[in-house]
Scaffold this active site. Structure first.
Site, PDB file in Angstrom:
ATOM      1  N   LEU A  10       0.853  -1.187   0.000  1.00 44.32           N
ATOM      2  CA  LEU A  10       0.000   0.000   0.000  1.00 44.32           C
ATOM      3  C   LEU A  10       0.890   1.239   0.000  1.00 44.32           C
ATOM      4  CD1 LEU A  10      -2.675  -1.104   2.635  1.00 44.32           C
ATOM      5  CD2 LEU A  10      -2.753  -1.340   0.145  1.00 44.32           C
ATOM      6  N   SER A  11       0.307   2.395  -0.307  1.00 46.37           N
ATOM      7  CA  SER A  11       1.116   3.607  -0.334  1.00 46.37           C
ATOM      8  C   SER A  11       1.825   3.816   1.001  1.00 46.37           C
ATOM      9  CB  SER A  11       0.252   4.827  -0.658  1.00 46.37           C
ATOM     10  OG  SER A  11      -0.237   4.744  -1.980  1.00 46.37           O
ATOM     11  N   GLU A  12       1.117   3.612   2.104  1.00 47.03           N
ATOM     12  CA  GLU A  12       1.728   3.687   3.428  1.00 47.03           C
ATOM     13  C   GLU A  12       1.147   2.646   4.363  1.00 47.03           C
ATOM     14  OE1 GLU A  12       2.668   8.023   2.212  1.00 47.03           O
ATOM     15  OE2 GLU A  12       0.803   6.884   2.188  1.00 47.03           O
ATOM     16  N   THR A  13       1.985   2.209   5.284  1.00 49.45           N
ATOM     17  CA  THR A  13       1.592   1.360   6.402  1.00 49.45           C
ATOM     18  C   THR A  13       2.055   2.046   7.678  1.00 49.45           C
ATOM     19  OG1 THR A  13       1.744  -0.677   5.106  1.00 49.45           O
ATOM     20  CG2 THR A  13       1.860  -0.898   7.499  1.00 49.45           C
ATOM     21  N   HIS A  34      -2.307  11.184   4.619  1.00 49.60           N
ATOM     22  CA  HIS A  34      -3.363  10.166   4.705  1.00 49.60           C
ATOM     23  C   HIS A  34      -3.110   9.181   5.836  1.00 49.60           C
ATOM     24  CE1 HIS A  34      -1.704   6.588   2.495  1.00 49.60           C
ATOM     25  NE2 HIS A  34      -2.854   6.002   2.766  1.00 49.60           N
TER      26      HIS A  34
END
Length: 305
Positions: free
Chosen positions: A44-47, A76
């Protein structure tokens, strides 16, 4: 060890839109290398990894990882984590309340306000921990156009020109002529690496914007490309909107007062996102800025790590 996590779609009130975020609620004891490996695995874009706050008066401390590297701050993940923690603590069926929390990030403490309402997607906004500043790195107009597969005449509108801004994470903020140019661009990561500078520990990402939007209420339409973070294209980027705030204020010469701005992103990816930016201008400078949006939970589970 079983570690609970949830996945939220952020900057949207609709499931399977916006920007997905994984929130691992028990990140204590995980090494930096393991956190990075988990983020790369989830893709994912960020964790986000939640760990106990250093200050007991604060809600939590978080670490933010893209598939490629750790970030000191991101929009986000801040919105999504604030909502996830609020729903985990207070979000029983029928919950309707407003919560103020402080989340510790590498950039510093970030104050968040969360609104929970019955039968409505939760909303959170946070105060920018750092006012956007312009970095003194020149950008070659033709090189930027080539990396975006556009004509040089497509770059810029009115007095907006490509520039680099940071409010914790640096971005090349690139204005283009109109919505059609944004929709038709084809980002070339190899060419971008030749034209983009390094700043604050990484390759500057490309944030492309124009006035207007597909949604008639949007003031700006944007796309973000971050090859240096392991992200080909991002559906919603709060930290880029924080940087964009500096460009909007600078190039539009915004007068003193309060200015709400809605930015849409992710439309071309089929994941429309809506990022709310509020700027307070005083004595010709940004005195305060906030970023907010909705988020909805789409999955829960456990990591066996």
């Amino acid at each position: 060890m079983a570690r609970a996590y949830s996945i939220y779609d952020v900057f949207t009130g609709t499931k399977l839109a916006g920007n997905p975020l994984a929130v691992v609620f028990d990140g204590d004891g995980l090494s930096d290398e393991t956190m990075q490996a988990i983020a790369a695995e989830l893709k994912l874009s960020e964790t986000v990894f939640v760990i106990p706050a250093d200050n007991p008066a604060h809600t939590a401390r978080i670490r933010i990882f893209t598939p490629g590297r750790e970030l000191p701050f991101a929009g986000h993940p801040t919105v999504g984590t604030a909502i996830a923690l609020a729903e985990r603590s207070y979000g029983g069926e029928g919950a309707s309340l407003d919560i103020v929390s402080v989340i510790e990030e590498k950039i510093g403490p970030v104050r968040c306000a969360v609104r929970l309402r019955e039968d409505e997607a939760a909303f959170a906004e946070f105060d920018l921990p750092k006012v956007p500043v312009r970095l003194d790195h020149p950008l070659d107009r033709q090189g930027v156009a080539d990396a975006l597969s556009l004509k040089s005449t497509d770059i810029g509108f009115e007095n907006h020109v490509p520039s680099i801004w940071t409010a914790g994470v640096p971005f090349a903020v690139i204005p283009v002529h109109n919505l059609q140019a944004v929709e038709s661009l084809d980002f070339d990561a190899e060419l971008w690496q030749q034209v983009a500078p390094f700043a604050e520990g990484g390759l500057v990402s490309a944030y492309v914007y124009c006035r207007g939007g597909v949604n008639h209420t949007a003031r700006f339409h944007a796309r973000m490309f971050a090859a240096g973070m392991g992200i080909s294209e991002d559906p919603a980027t709060g930290s880029a909107v924080a940087a964009l705030a500096g460009a909007i204020h600078h190039f539009d010469a915004m007068p003193d007062g309060h200015h709400p701005v809605l930015v849409e992103q992710g439309v071309e990816m089929g994941r429309p996102s809506y990022i709310h930016l509020h700027m307070d201008i005083k004595d010709g400078s940004i005195s305060r800025a906030r970023i907010g949006g909705q988020a909805v939970r789409i999955a829960t589970g456990t990591l066996e790590i």
